[in-house]
Design a protein around this motif. Sequence first.
Motif, PDB file in Angstrom:
ATOM      1  N   TRP A  11      -3.333 -22.039   1.528  1.00 44.55           N
ATOM      2  CA  TRP A  11      -3.804 -21.246   0.390  1.00 44.55           C
ATOM      3  C   TRP A  11      -5.251 -20.819   0.571  1.00 44.55           C
ATOM      4  O   TRP A  11      -5.640 -19.725   0.180  1.00 44.55           O
ATOM      5  CB  TRP A  11      -3.623 -22.017  -0.919  1.00 44.55           C
ATOM      6  N   GLY A  12      -6.060 -21.688   1.180  1.00 45.20           N
ATOM      7  CA  GLY A  12      -7.451 -21.323   1.453  1.00 45.20           C
ATOM      8  C   GLY A  12      -7.537 -20.163   2.440  1.00 45.20           C
ATOM      9  O   GLY A  12      -8.341 -19.243   2.266  1.00 45.20           O
ATOM     10  N   LEU A  13      -6.677 -20.190   3.447  1.00 47.62           N
ATOM     11  CA  LEU A  13      -6.632 -19.117   4.436  1.00 47.62           C
ATOM     12  C   LEU A  13      -6.184 -17.805   3.799  1.00 47.62           C
ATOM     13  O   LEU A  13      -6.768 -16.750   4.050  1.00 47.62           O
ATOM     14  CB  LEU A  13      -5.702 -19.501   5.579  1.00 47.62           C
ATOM     15  N   LEU A  14      -5.156 -17.865   2.943  1.00 50.61           N
ATOM     16  CA  LEU A  14      -4.683 -16.659   2.264  1.00 50.61           C
ATOM     17  C   LEU A  14      -5.750 -16.094   1.324  1.00 50.61           C
ATOM     18  O   LEU A  14      -5.963 -14.879   1.289  1.00 50.61           O
ATOM     19  CB  LEU A  14      -3.396 -16.935   1.486  1.00 50.61           C
ATOM     20  N   LEU A  15      -6.413 -16.953   0.592  1.00 54.68           N
ATOM     21  CA  LEU A  15      -7.450 -16.504  -0.329  1.00 54.68           C
ATOM     22  C   LEU A  15      -8.613 -15.870   0.426  1.00 54.68           C
ATOM     23  O   LEU A  15      -9.119 -14.814   0.039  1.00 54.68           O
ATOM     24  CB  LEU A  15      -7.933 -17.669  -1.189  1.00 54.68           C
ATOM     25  N   PHE A  16      -9.026 -16.497   1.518  1.00 51.39           N
ATOM     26  CA  PHE A  16     -10.108 -15.941   2.337  1.00 51.39           C
ATOM     27  C   PHE A  16      -9.715 -14.575   2.898  1.00 51.39           C
ATOM     28  O   PHE A  16     -10.470 -13.608   2.809  1.00 51.39           O
ATOM     29  CB  PHE A  16     -10.456 -16.913   3.469  1.00 51.39           C
ATOM     30  N   SER A  17      -8.511 -14.473   3.464  1.00 49.70           N
ATOM     31  CA  SER A  17      -8.043 -13.208   4.035  1.00 49.70           C
ATOM     32  C   SER A  17      -7.913 -12.128   2.972  1.00 49.70           C
ATOM     33  O   SER A  17      -8.244 -10.968   3.211  1.00 49.70           O
ATOM     34  CB  SER A  17      -6.697 -13.407   4.736  1.00 49.70           C
ATOM     35  N   PHE A  18      -7.431 -12.500   1.795  1.00 50.26           N
ATOM     36  CA  PHE A  18      -7.310 -11.550   0.694  1.00 50.26           C
ATOM     37  C   PHE A  18      -8.684 -11.020   0.290  1.00 50.26           C
ATOM     38  O   PHE A  18      -8.873  -9.815   0.126  1.00 50.26           O
ATOM     39  CB  PHE A  18      -6.619 -12.213  -0.506  1.00 50.26           C
ATOM     40  N   SER A  19      -9.646 -11.928   0.149  1.00 48.15           N
ATOM     41  CA  SER A  19     -10.975 -11.491  -0.292  1.00 48.15           C
ATOM     42  C   SER A  19     -11.650 -10.605   0.744  1.00 48.15           C
ATOM     43  O   SER A  19     -12.347  -9.654   0.396  1.00 48.15           O
ATOM     44  CB  SER A  19     -11.852 -12.701  -0.613  1.00 48.15           C
ATOM     45  N   VAL A  20     -11.425 -10.876   2.026  1.00 47.73           N
ATOM     46  CA  VAL A  20     -12.010 -10.054   3.085  1.00 47.73           C
ATOM     47  C   VAL A  20     -11.324  -8.685   3.153  1.00 47.73           C
ATOM     48  O   VAL A  20     -11.921  -7.708   3.590  1.00 47.73           O
ATOM     49  CB  VAL A  20     -11.908 -10.797   4.440  1.00 47.73           C
ATOM     50  N   SER A  21     -10.086  -8.598   2.688  1.00 46.98           N
ATOM     51  CA  SER A  21      -9.305  -7.366   2.806  1.00 46.98           C
ATOM     52  C   SER A  21      -9.303  -6.509   1.546  1.00 46.98           C
ATOM     53  O   SER A  21      -8.629  -5.477   1.518  1.00 46.98           O
ATOM     54  CB  SER A  21      -7.859  -7.703   3.182  1.00 46.98           C
ATOM     55  N   LEU A  22     -10.019  -6.893   0.514  1.00 44.62           N
ATOM     56  CA  LEU A  22     -10.031  -6.104  -0.716  1.00 44.62           C
ATOM     57  C   LEU A  22     -10.562  -4.695  -0.494  1.00 44.62           C
ATOM     58  O   LEU A  22     -10.061  -3.733  -1.089  1.00 44.62           O
ATOM     59  CB  LEU A  22     -10.846  -6.802  -1.802  1.00 44.62           C
TER      60      LEU A  22
END
Length: 191
Positions: A114-125
């Motif tokens: 979940w930390g990886l998904l959240l980080f990737s999501f925030s970088v991809s906004l």
Amino acid sequence: MDVGLGWEALQWGELITLLMIGVALGMDAFSLGIGMGMGGIRLLTILKVSITIGIFHIVMPLIGIGLGLFLTSYVGNVAAYIGGLILVMLGIQMLWSAFFGGEAKSPLLKTSFWGLLLFSFSVSLDALSVGFSFGLFKVNVLLAVLIFGMLGAVLAATGLLVGRRVGSWLGGYSEVFGALILLGFGLKFLL
């Protein structure tokens, strides 16, 4: 809208534009990757983070393009100005963050799923916003998202690796460079 590669119809200007925007989008992942890499990150984690960011840099623009196409059907030519304005605002926000954001904008990478998904999501906004503006223009969708995904993954991995080797002195400069590219293209669409 062309959804295939369409190499025969591909113009060099479009390719160069997509590459530059892809680099601009990847610079956020690069700069955050430097900060993450400085904390000492394993090569397997670098691979997982890079692939996940690459996937998000494909999915987020596709979602944005769909929203942009939907908007275009309702507001017509006015939508092109909205797309340009979004790029300008995104560039200004990235510049603001680079100069005044401090360290608070760099979330601590957790190696959990979940930390990886959240980080990737925030970088991809920002890729979502660019995809939205591309939905308002005629763009080779498949080529755009493939370029964004590959450059996002490569620049994230590069940032993580650079962060392992050097300090944080390059991180802010890369975000400023990416912000200036988005700002320039946004102004081009507006004018």
